[in-house]
Write a protein that holds these residues in place. Structure first.
Motif, PDB file in Angstrom:
ATOM      1  N   GLY A 240       0.822  -1.199   0.000  1.00  0.00           N
ATOM      2  CA  GLY A 240       0.000   0.000   0.000  1.00  0.00           C
ATOM      3  C   GLY A 240       0.857   1.250   0.000  1.00  0.00           C
ATOM      4  O   GLY A 240       2.090   1.197  -0.066  1.00  0.00           O
ATOM      5  N   GLU A 241       0.204   2.406   0.108  1.00  0.00           N
ATOM      6  CA  GLU A 241       0.916   3.679   0.062  1.00  0.00           C
ATOM      7  C   GLU A 241       1.917   3.816   1.200  1.00  0.00           C
ATOM      8  O   GLU A 241       2.991   4.394   1.018  1.00  0.00           O
ATOM      9  CB  GLU A 241      -0.084   4.839   0.091  1.00  0.00           C
ATOM     10  N   ALA A 242       1.561   3.316   2.386  1.00  0.00           N
ATOM     11  CA  ALA A 242       2.463   3.467   3.530  1.00  0.00           C
ATOM     12  C   ALA A 242       3.788   2.772   3.263  1.00  0.00           C
ATOM     13  O   ALA A 242       4.869   3.322   3.526  1.00  0.00           O
ATOM     14  CB  ALA A 242       1.813   2.913   4.798  1.00  0.00           C
ATOM     15  N   ASP A 243       3.735   1.548   2.739  1.00  0.00           N
ATOM     16  CA  ASP A 243       4.974   0.810   2.462  1.00  0.00           C
ATOM     17  C   ASP A 243       5.721   1.431   1.293  1.00  0.00           C
ATOM     18  O   ASP A 243       6.940   1.635   1.353  1.00  0.00           O
ATOM     19  CB  ASP A 243       4.671  -0.657   2.165  1.00  0.00           C
ATOM     20  N   LEU A 244       5.025   1.736   0.202  1.00  0.00           N
ATOM     21  CA  LEU A 244       5.696   2.313  -0.959  1.00  0.00           C
ATOM     22  C   LEU A 244       6.257   3.690  -0.654  1.00  0.00           C
ATOM     23  O   LEU A 244       7.252   4.118  -1.247  1.00  0.00           O
ATOM     24  CB  LEU A 244       4.726   2.380  -2.140  1.00  0.00           C
ATOM     25  N   GLY A 245       5.643   4.388   0.296  1.00  0.00           N
ATOM     26  CA  GLY A 245       6.171   5.689   0.704  1.00  0.00           C
ATOM     27  C   GLY A 245       7.504   5.601   1.414  1.00  0.00           C
ATOM     28  O   GLY A 245       8.205   6.607   1.563  1.00  0.00           O
ATOM     29  N   ARG A 246       7.881   4.385   1.854  1.00  0.00           N
ATOM     30  CA  ARG A 246       9.195   4.217   2.493  1.00  0.00           C
ATOM     31  C   ARG A 246      10.328   4.108   1.477  1.00  0.00           C
ATOM     32  O   ARG A 246      11.493   4.104   1.863  1.00  0.00           O
ATOM     33  CB  ARG A 246       9.191   2.961   3.381  1.00  0.00           C
ATOM     34  N   VAL A 247       9.990   4.003   0.195  1.00  0.00           N
ATOM     35  CA  VAL A 247      11.024   3.945  -0.845  1.00  0.00           C
ATOM     36  C   VAL A 247      11.417   5.374  -1.191  1.00  0.00           C
ATOM     37  O   VAL A 247      10.641   6.130  -1.772  1.00  0.00           O
ATOM     38  CB  VAL A 247      10.513   3.205  -2.098  1.00  0.00           C
ATOM     39  N   ARG A 248      12.634   5.754  -0.823  1.00  0.00           N
ATOM     40  CA  ARG A 248      13.128   7.107  -1.071  1.00  0.00           C
ATOM     41  C   ARG A 248      13.942   7.104  -2.356  1.00  0.00           C
ATOM     42  O   ARG A 248      14.952   6.412  -2.455  1.00  0.00           O
ATOM     43  CB  ARG A 248      13.996   7.604   0.088  1.00  0.00           C
ATOM     44  N   ALA A 249      13.465   7.884  -3.332  1.00  0.00           N
ATOM     45  CA  ALA A 249      14.167   7.924  -4.614  1.00  0.00           C
ATOM     46  C   ALA A 249      13.885   9.271  -5.286  1.00  0.00           C
ATOM     47  O   ALA A 249      12.760   9.774  -5.197  1.00  0.00           O
ATOM     48  CB  ALA A 249      13.714   6.777  -5.508  1.00  0.00           C
ATOM     49  N   PRO A 250      14.892   9.804  -5.931  1.00  0.00           N
ATOM     50  CA  PRO A 250      16.281   9.336  -5.989  1.00  0.00           C
ATOM     51  C   PRO A 250      16.970   9.530  -4.630  1.00  0.00           C
ATOM     52  O   PRO A 250      16.813  10.581  -4.003  1.00  0.00           O
ATOM     53  CB  PRO A 250      16.938  10.240  -7.041  1.00  0.00           C
ATOM     54  N   VAL A 251      17.704   8.525  -4.180  1.00  0.00           N
ATOM     55  CA  VAL A 251      18.382   8.617  -2.901  1.00  0.00           C
ATOM     56  C   VAL A 251      19.609   9.530  -3.033  1.00  0.00           C
ATOM     57  O   VAL A 251      20.243   9.589  -4.083  1.00  0.00           O
ATOM     58  CB  VAL A 251      18.799   7.208  -2.413  1.00  0.00           C
ATOM     59  N   GLY A 252      19.914  10.256  -1.965  1.00  0.00           N
ATOM     60  CA  GLY A 252      21.088  11.131  -1.959  1.00  0.00           C
ATOM     61  C   GLY A 252      20.720  12.601  -2.042  1.00  0.00           C
ATOM     62  O   GLY A 252      19.735  12.976  -2.678  1.00  0.00           O
ATOM     63  N   LEU A 253      21.520  13.442  -1.365  1.00  0.00           N
ATOM     64  CA  LEU A 253      21.333  14.886  -1.442  1.00  0.00           C
ATOM     65  C   LEU A 253      21.853  15.399  -2.787  1.00  0.00           C
ATOM     66  O   LEU A 253      22.797  14.848  -3.348  1.00  0.00           O
ATOM     67  CB  LEU A 253      22.084  15.578  -0.301  1.00  0.00           C
ATOM     68  N   ASN A 254      21.225  16.443  -3.262  1.00  0.00           N
ATOM     69  CA  ASN A 254      21.634  17.016  -4.556  1.00  0.00           C
ATOM     70  C   ASN A 254      22.858  17.898  -4.343  1.00  0.00           C
ATOM     71  O   ASN A 254      22.762  19.065  -3.995  1.00  0.00           O
ATOM     72  CB  ASN A 254      20.491  17.830  -5.149  1.00  0.00           C
ATOM     73  N   VAL A 255      24.034  17.297  -4.531  1.00  0.00           N
ATOM     74  CA  VAL A 255      25.292  18.039  -4.384  1.00  0.00           C
ATOM     75  C   VAL A 255      26.032  18.134  -5.715  1.00  0.00           C
ATOM     76  O   VAL A 255      27.208  18.496  -5.748  1.00  0.00           O
ATOM     77  CB  VAL A 255      26.206  17.381  -3.320  1.00  0.00           C
ATOM     78  N   GLY A 256      25.341  17.797  -6.795  1.00  0.00           N
ATOM     79  CA  GLY A 256      25.995  17.829  -8.100  1.00  0.00           C
ATOM     80  C   GLY A 256      26.955  16.685  -8.299  1.00  0.00           C
ATOM     81  O   GLY A 256      27.919  16.813  -9.064  1.00  0.00           O
ATOM     82  N   ALA A 257      26.711  15.542  -7.649  1.00  0.00           N
ATOM     83  CA  ALA A 257      27.635  14.406  -7.725  1.00  0.00           C
ATOM     84  C   ALA A 257      27.671  13.834  -9.138  1.00  0.00           C
ATOM     85  O   ALA A 257      26.645  13.766  -9.829  1.00  0.00           O
ATOM     86  CB  ALA A 257      27.204  13.327  -6.737  1.00  0.00           C
ATOM     87  N   ARG A 258      28.865  13.382  -9.547  1.00  0.00           N
ATOM     88  CA  ARG A 258      29.030  12.785 -10.867  1.00  0.00           C
ATOM     89  C   ARG A 258      29.741  11.433 -10.799  1.00  0.00           C
ATOM     90  O   ARG A 258      29.338  10.485 -11.455  1.00  0.00           O
ATOM     91  CB  ARG A 258      29.807  13.739 -11.782  1.00  0.00           C
ATOM     92  N   THR A 259      30.819  11.341 -10.042  1.00  0.00           N
ATOM     93  CA  THR A 259      31.574  10.088  -9.962  1.00  0.00           C
ATOM     94  C   THR A 259      30.936   9.165  -8.926  1.00  0.00           C
ATOM     95  O   THR A 259      30.163   9.603  -8.072  1.00  0.00           O
ATOM     96  CB  THR A 259      33.030  10.355  -9.563  1.00  0.00           C
TER      97      THR A 259
END
Length: 375
Positions: A240-259
């Motif tokens: 349900g929504e509660a379980d699917l809401g636990r999927v965090r995507a895209p994971v990671g802070l937006n720091v401009g990562a490339r490598t």
């Protein structure tokens, strides 16, 4: 002597053998606070060096003062446990109280009982190491695991079962649910996970993680790919929504990562941020720090997939494998060319079809005629 009705069940005023108790709690993966009286001004009943253990449920073993001091220490120990940070507590009659905060390093608490003495108690939280589950055999997954180990995390590298022989220290994906379920509850509560297989077995790993532990699951994927993963999980597994809401995507802070190592840094930075927010729920989080919740798509057909089809779709073994030089096939759902032998296949009307991912396979099995009709 009449029991104190406000004292948690199991409170004692002695610790039989502190080193053995601490070693046993560490083996159990339990969180506990060691309280030590470090100074006193009479009249107080505690002596310098007196110790107590305060458990996560508030239960207390040992002696660090009378009834009033005991309850002050208990309350402050639970706050220290919440913040995961040691603190010095000054208990002083008539003092102005400091604001309570999970991350305070030094706290003054007024003694409101009849005692005129003062004491200082050092609180040291002992937490089991956080367990970070990293799924995937990708460069990013390797980088996340390496950096997390440097941070002191306990790391499980999770790989598809047929990838494990090349990395014997890895956890087979097929055993992940059982391994997580076998952990003590206190350790399961500190599990963090990142799925970075980048499409190879995202859905299978996320299903195992959602079922076996209560925390969010990070997914390394684009927003569109993450939406497809959630939709597939909703179709196949009845989440349900509660379980699917636990999927965090895209994971990671937006720091401009490339490598890969920069991406690992962004992922681990987000985990630190989430831990701090969780430990201090009353702290307002600036808008710039807040990660938008990923949308949970509503499947077009919410009816659950029959268990036989679910077993087919989520199976990681190669069904009806062809010889290595068998060439390629076209995924009937998305039109992608799939190299044979394919990981995801299904039989229909005596024909074996190959798919690029569980998402396409699930769609086909729910309505084969839709994808086999010309045009």
């Amino acid at each position: 002597m009449t029991p104190d009705p406000q004292r948690p069940t199991g409170d004692t005023e002695f610790i039989p053998d502190l080193p053995e108790r601490l070693a046993g709690l560490a083996r159990e993966g339990a969180a506990v606070v060691v309280a030590t009286v470090v100074s006193r001004r009479a009249p107080v009943s505690a002596q310098v060096g007196d110790k107590a253990l305060i458990h996560a449920d508030g239960r207390m073993e040992g002696f660090v003062g009378g009834a009033c001091s005991r309850e002050i220490v208990r309350r402050q120990a639970l706050l220290a446990l919440q913040g995961g940070q040691a603190r010095l507590v000054r208990i002083v009659p008539g003092a102005a109280p400091d604001a309570e905060h999970a991350f305070a390093e030094r706290v003054t608490v007024p003694m409101n009982c009849a005692s005129e003495g003062e004491s200082e108690v050092f609180l040291e939280p002992l937490l089991p190491p956080r367990l970070l589950v990293v799924v995937g055999r990708t460069p990013v997954a390797r980088a996340i695991a390496a950096h997390a180990a440097l941070m002191g995390d306990r790391v499980w590298r999770v790989l598809d079962d047929d990838e494990v022989p090349g990395e014997p220290d890895a956890v087979p994906l097929g055993a992940l649910t059982a391994r997580l379920s076998a952990l003590p509850a206190a350790q399961r509560a500190r599990v963090r996970s990142v799925v970075a297989s980048q499409g190879h077995y995202d859905e299978t790993a996320i299903e195992a993680l959602l079922r076996a532990q209560p925390n969010p699951v990070g997914l390394l994927a684009s927003p569109k790919r993450a939406a497809n993963v959630r939709e597939t999980l909703a179709m196949l597994s009845g989440f349900g929504e509660a379980d699917l809401g636990r999927v965090r995507a895209p994971v990671g802070l937006n720091v401009g990562a490339r490598t890969p190592h920069e991406v690992a840094l962004s992922v681990l930075a987000e985990l630190v941020q989430l831990d701090r927010q969780e430990a201090s729920p009353t702290r307002p989080v600036p808008a710039a720090e807040q990660a938008p919740a990923a949308p949970v798509p509503t499947p077009a057909d919410p009816s659950p997939m029959p268990s036989a089809l679910l077993a087919q779709v989520m199976d990681l073994t190669v069904l009806n494998a062809e010889p290595a030089d068998a060439g390629s096939a076209v995924d009937p759902v998305c039109g992608m060319t799939v190299t044979l032998p394919a990981r995801h296949t299904a039989d229909h009307a005596g024909v074996t079809y190959a798919f690029c991912c569980p998402h396409c396979k699930a769609r086909f099995l729910k309505d084969p005629a839709r994808y086999l009709t010309p045009g």
